[in-house]
Each structure stands twice: as structure tokens, then as C-alpha cells.
Design a protein around this motif. Structure first.
Motif, PDB file in Angstrom:
ATOM      1  N   ARG A 147       0.843  -1.185   0.000  1.00 29.24           N
ATOM      2  CA  ARG A 147       0.000   0.000   0.000  1.00 29.24           C
ATOM      3  C   ARG A 147       0.887   1.247   0.000  1.00 29.24           C
ATOM      4  O   ARG A 147       1.801   1.372   0.830  1.00 29.24           O
ATOM      5  CB  ARG A 147      -0.911   0.036   1.228  1.00 29.24           C
ATOM      6  CG  ARG A 147      -1.852   1.238   1.249  1.00 29.24           C
ATOM      7  CD  ARG A 147      -2.662   1.292   2.534  1.00 29.24           C
ATOM      8  NE  ARG A 147      -3.519   0.138   2.693  1.00 29.24           N
ATOM      9  CZ  ARG A 147      -4.734   0.035   2.152  1.00 29.24           C
ATOM     10  NH1 ARG A 147      -5.218   1.015   1.405  1.00 29.24           N
ATOM     11  NH2 ARG A 147      -5.467  -1.046   2.343  1.00 29.24           N
ATOM     12  N   VAL A 149       0.696   5.291   0.461  1.00 33.41           N
ATOM     13  CA  VAL A 149      -0.134   6.397   0.939  1.00 33.41           C
ATOM     14  C   VAL A 149       0.606   7.703   0.666  1.00 33.41           C
ATOM     15  O   VAL A 149       1.730   7.893   1.138  1.00 33.41           O
ATOM     16  CB  VAL A 149      -0.437   6.264   2.442  1.00 33.41           C
ATOM     17  CG1 VAL A 149      -1.239   7.465   2.930  1.00 33.41           C
ATOM     18  CG2 VAL A 149      -1.178   4.968   2.728  1.00 33.41           C
ATOM     19  N   THR A 150       0.006   8.572  -0.113  1.00 39.10           N
ATOM     20  CA  THR A 150       0.580   9.878  -0.389  1.00 39.10           C
ATOM     21  C   THR A 150       0.040  10.882   0.622  1.00 39.10           C
ATOM     22  O   THR A 150      -1.180  11.050   0.752  1.00 39.10           O
ATOM     23  CB  THR A 150       0.240  10.342  -1.818  1.00 39.10           C
ATOM     24  OG1 THR A 150       0.647   9.328  -2.744  1.00 39.10           O
ATOM     25  CG2 THR A 150       0.969  11.630  -2.143  1.00 39.10           C
ATOM     26  N   LYS A 152      -0.303  14.679   2.343  1.00 43.83           N
ATOM     27  CA  LYS A 152      -0.337  16.079   1.917  1.00 43.83           C
ATOM     28  C   LYS A 152       0.928  16.786   2.382  1.00 43.83           C
ATOM     29  O   LYS A 152       1.450  16.491   3.466  1.00 43.83           O
ATOM     30  CB  LYS A 152      -1.584  16.767   2.476  1.00 43.83           C
ATOM     31  CG  LYS A 152      -2.886  16.254   1.877  1.00 43.83           C
ATOM     32  CD  LYS A 152      -4.099  16.968   2.458  1.00 43.83           C
ATOM     33  CE  LYS A 152      -5.393  16.434   1.847  1.00 43.83           C
ATOM     34  NZ  LYS A 152      -6.597  17.084   2.425  1.00 43.83           N
ATOM     35  N   ALA A 192       5.405  10.382   1.020  1.00 42.39           N
ATOM     36  CA  ALA A 192       4.612   9.153   0.922  1.00 42.39           C
ATOM     37  C   ALA A 192       5.165   8.087   1.843  1.00 42.39           C
ATOM     38  O   ALA A 192       6.352   8.084   2.196  1.00 42.39           O
ATOM     39  CB  ALA A 192       4.588   8.645  -0.514  1.00 42.39           C
ATOM     40  N   ARG A 229      -7.929  10.838   8.095  1.00 39.87           N
ATOM     41  CA  ARG A 229      -7.340  10.429   6.809  1.00 39.87           C
ATOM     42  C   ARG A 229      -7.645  11.463   5.731  1.00 39.87           C
ATOM     43  O   ARG A 229      -6.767  11.826   4.931  1.00 39.87           O
ATOM     44  CB  ARG A 229      -7.890   9.064   6.378  1.00 39.87           C
ATOM     45  CG  ARG A 229      -7.423   7.896   7.226  1.00 39.87           C
ATOM     46  CD  ARG A 229      -7.802   6.581   6.573  1.00 39.87           C
ATOM     47  NE  ARG A 229      -7.613   5.449   7.477  1.00 39.87           N
ATOM     48  CZ  ARG A 229      -8.570   4.889   8.189  1.00 39.87           C
ATOM     49  NH1 ARG A 229      -9.829   5.334   8.088  1.00 39.87           N
ATOM     50  NH2 ARG A 229      -8.311   3.878   8.988  1.00 39.87           N
ATOM     51  N   ALA A 230      -8.877  11.921   5.677  1.00 41.45           N
ATOM     52  CA  ALA A 230      -9.271  12.905   4.659  1.00 41.45           C
ATOM     53  C   ALA A 230      -8.465  14.191   4.805  1.00 41.45           C
ATOM     54  O   ALA A 230      -8.167  14.866   3.812  1.00 41.45           O
ATOM     55  CB  ALA A 230     -10.764  13.193   4.764  1.00 41.45           C
ATOM     56  N   ILE A 233      -4.291  12.815   4.111  1.00 45.03           N
ATOM     57  CA  ILE A 233      -3.887  11.994   2.966  1.00 45.03           C
ATOM     58  C   ILE A 233      -4.462  12.540   1.662  1.00 45.03           C
ATOM     59  O   ILE A 233      -5.629  12.882   1.591  1.00 45.03           O
ATOM     60  CB  ILE A 233      -4.353  10.533   3.176  1.00 45.03           C
ATOM     61  CG1 ILE A 233      -3.669   9.928   4.402  1.00 45.03           C
ATOM     62  CG2 ILE A 233      -4.074   9.693   1.944  1.00 45.03           C
ATOM     63  CD1 ILE A 233      -4.187   8.549   4.766  1.00 45.03           C
ATOM     64  N   SER A 234      -3.605  12.560   0.633  1.00 45.15           N
ATOM     65  CA  SER A 234      -4.070  12.990  -0.688  1.00 45.15           C
ATOM     66  C   SER A 234      -4.353  11.816  -1.607  1.00 45.15           C
ATOM     67  O   SER A 234      -5.027  11.964  -2.629  1.00 45.15           O
ATOM     68  CB  SER A 234      -3.032  13.920  -1.341  1.00 45.15           C
ATOM     69  OG  SER A 234      -1.784  13.253  -1.483  1.00 45.15           O
ATOM     70  N   GLY A 235      -3.847  10.630  -1.283  1.00 45.47           N
ATOM     71  CA  GLY A 235      -4.106   9.463  -2.119  1.00 45.47           C
ATOM     72  C   GLY A 235      -3.629   8.185  -1.471  1.00 45.47           C
ATOM     73  O   GLY A 235      -2.721   8.194  -0.627  1.00 45.47           O
ATOM     74  N   SER A 236      -4.244   7.067  -1.837  1.00 40.71           N
ATOM     75  CA  SER A 236      -3.857   5.762  -1.292  1.00 40.71           C
ATOM     76  C   SER A 236      -4.098   4.693  -2.349  1.00 40.71           C
ATOM     77  O   SER A 236      -5.144   4.690  -3.002  1.00 40.71           O
ATOM     78  CB  SER A 236      -4.662   5.449  -0.022  1.00 40.71           C
ATOM     79  OG  SER A 236      -4.337   4.168   0.480  1.00 40.71           O
ATOM     80  N   LEU A 237      -3.127   3.800  -2.522  1.00 41.19           N
ATOM     81  CA  LEU A 237      -3.250   2.744  -3.518  1.00 41.19           C
ATOM     82  C   LEU A 237      -2.703   1.446  -2.939  1.00 41.19           C
ATOM     83  O   LEU A 237      -1.582   1.403  -2.439  1.00 41.19           O
ATOM     84  CB  LEU A 237      -2.475   3.105  -4.788  1.00 41.19           C
ATOM     85  CG  LEU A 237      -2.447   2.051  -5.898  1.00 41.19           C
ATOM     86  CD1 LEU A 237      -3.847   1.815  -6.443  1.00 41.19           C
ATOM     87  CD2 LEU A 237      -1.503   2.467  -7.015  1.00 41.19           C
TER      88      LEU A 237
END
Length: 286
Positions: A147, A149-150, A152, A192, A229-230, A233-237
Motif C-alpha cells: 500500500r 499512501v501519499t 499532503k 509518501a 485520513r481525509a 492523505i491525498s491518495g492511497s493505492l
């Protein structure tokens, strides 16, 4: 560097996962294979493996084929204790590349045709954000859940504190949960974190403790986590990779620990069945 984009090599530092010591740096490279070039890519990796063995180089690699996400994007996760180890890896690969080009004049062209793109990432081990990193010995790992996680900009310190809080909650549900965290230092835009969960089987993901989970992650706690998280975090994959022995070259210690999985079984090409010719019968007289 041609072969580095083709296949990342890992020093024995990866085996630190079997001990109490974790390697300091992580290198992930993700080459994207050209359509229809999987077998050609596997053949090139085989040539590389043979050359490394012939050179008696103390270098090994572990490869993962994607089960989710871009199915042509192979992932190679490597571990190093320092940047000098990476530099040594590159030098060894240049030597192997030169030897392969002497043996096969088409090697460069074949390698260029086998993949369309690649990216590399360097990250530093975060012990404070990891949990049971040596729970699953490397010889028994058959899948990786990775995973990214990007975070901010400007939020990494706060995110790290938030992640520690999450790990404390996870410990209450499953104190043996394995999680290895690395902070990206180069290769992707913005700060990240990469989290790796090693798996012996995909069935490991079926194990759920619903009662304990509901008791720890109450609606109020879950809402707080979602809101935090909102904000941070700007993105998660998240993607899952199957460890691929045919694209790997592992130390004898790993092979001996799990030979049934790591031993490469060469496939035998299927030959078309011979069609028995019919005897030509005499034509009737006209």
C-alpha cells in the motif's frame, strides 16, 4: 541502466527480514511489460540469472507478478543497508550486461522490446511505523500486499503520529499482524509512506476477528479515523503481488527453507501430435 530497469537485484540484506534487524533502505522498481512479451521477459531474466551465477556474484532478487492493478507491471522489492550497497549493485549489473551482450548481440534490442516503461522508488525504513516486521520469514512469503499512501505536503509528522495510533488499535485486534513501513525519499511526487504486508497465503486475508474489530473500531473511532485520513492523505493505492520464483534468484538458504515453492520447474514445450497419414487406396477403374 538497461538491466536495472529489466530486473532489480537484491543483496543479502533482504534476508534481514528473517532476523531482528531490518535493512535500512527499500528499493522498488516496477517495469511495465510490453503486450505479449511475458515469455520473452522471462527468458531475459533467465539469461540474467545464469550470468549472475556464472559471475559468482553475491546478489539475489525476488520478483512479484501483479494480481491487481496494472497486470503488466511487475514489481521488484529490494533491501539495502546503505547507498553503497545500491552502487555496488549497479556496478555488478553493468558487468553482467556487458557479458550478456557479448554472448547475445540482440540482447539489448530484446530487452528494449520486452518492456515499455519503468519507475524506481527509494524509501527508508520506519521502525516506529512498523509492526511485527519479521513475523513471516522471507522463504515463506508467497504474496505481498503493498500500500502506498501519499501524504499532503507539510503533514508527514502529524500523519506519522496518526499511523502510530492506528497501529495501537490494530494490536488490540491482532497483536501478530505483520506490517513493514518505509518513508519514500525519492521516486514519487510529494511525501509518501509504503506499507508492506507479507503473506504466506491469500487465505491470510480471510482471517477476521469481527467481534474484536467492532469492539475496537467503534463507529465513533471509525468516524474519527476517516476524518483524519481525509485531512492528512491525498491518495492511497493498494495492490497485491504473487511472488514469482521463475522471475527470481534466491540464496540457497531460502531455497532450502522452502524448496517446494522456490525450485524452478522448467516447462516442457507441447509438441503438436503427428497426424497419421492415410494409405492411399486404389481408385476404381473407370
Amino acid at each position: 541502466i538497461l538491466l536495472v530497469s529489466l530486473m532489480l537485484v537484491v543483496a543479502v540484506g533482504l534476508l534481514a527480514q528473517d532476523t531482528a534487524k531490518m535493512s535500512k533502505y527499500l528499493w522498488i522498481e516496477e517495469p511495465t511489460l510490453a503486450t505479449g512479451k511475458h515469455m520473452a521477459f522471462e527468458k531475459l531474466v533467465g539469461q540474467l540469472r545464469e550470468q549472475v551465477i556464472a559471475d559468482k556474484a553475491d546478489m539475489y532478487w525476488f520478483a512479484g507478478s501483479p494480481l491487481t492493478g496494472g497486470l503488466r507491471q511487475v514489481s521488484f522489492v529490494t533491501f539495502h543497508d546503505n547507498y553503497a550497497s545500491m552502487e555496488k549493485m549497479f556496478a555488478t549489473m553493468h558487468k553482467a550486461e556487458a557479458a550478456l551482450m557479448m554472448k547475445n548481440a540482440n540482447f539489448v534490442a530484446e530487452a528494449a522490446e520486452a518492456e515499455t516503461d519503468a519507475r524506481g522508488i527509494i524509501a527508508k525504513y520506519r521502525e516506529d511505523l512498523s509492526m511485527n516486521p519479521t513475523q513471516v520469514p522471507i522463504a515463506e512469503v508467497k504474496y505481498w500486499m503493498i500500500r502506498m499512501v501519499t501524504v499532503k505536503p507539510g503533514m508527514m509528522t502529524e500523519f506519522a503520529d496518526f499511523m502510530k495510533q492506528q497501529l495501537e488499535l490494530v494490536k488490540k485486534v491482532n497483536p501478530n499482524y505483520p506490517w513493514i513501513a518505509y518513508e519514500v525519499t525519492a521516486g514519487v511526487p510529494g511525501p509518501a509512506i509504503i506499507g508492506i504486508r507479507p503473506l504466506r497465503s491469500l487465505a491470510d486475508m480471510d482471517v477476521e476477528n469481527t467481534e474484536a474489530t467492532n469492539a475496537v473500531f467503534t463507529p465513533i473511532v471509525a468516524r474519527h479515523l476517516d476524518e483524519t485520513r481525509a485531512r492528512l492523505i491525498s491518495g492511497s493505492l493498494m495492490n497485491i503481488y504473487a511472488v514469482n520464483p521463475r522471475l527470481s534468484h534466491v540464496p540457497e538458504a531460502v531455497m532450502a527453507a522452502n524448496p517446494a515453492f522456490w525450485t524452478i520447474k522448467e516447462s516442457t514445450p507441447v509438441m503438436p501430435a503427428k497426424v497419421k497419414k492415410m494409405k492411399k487406396t486404389a481408385e476404381p477403374a473407370k
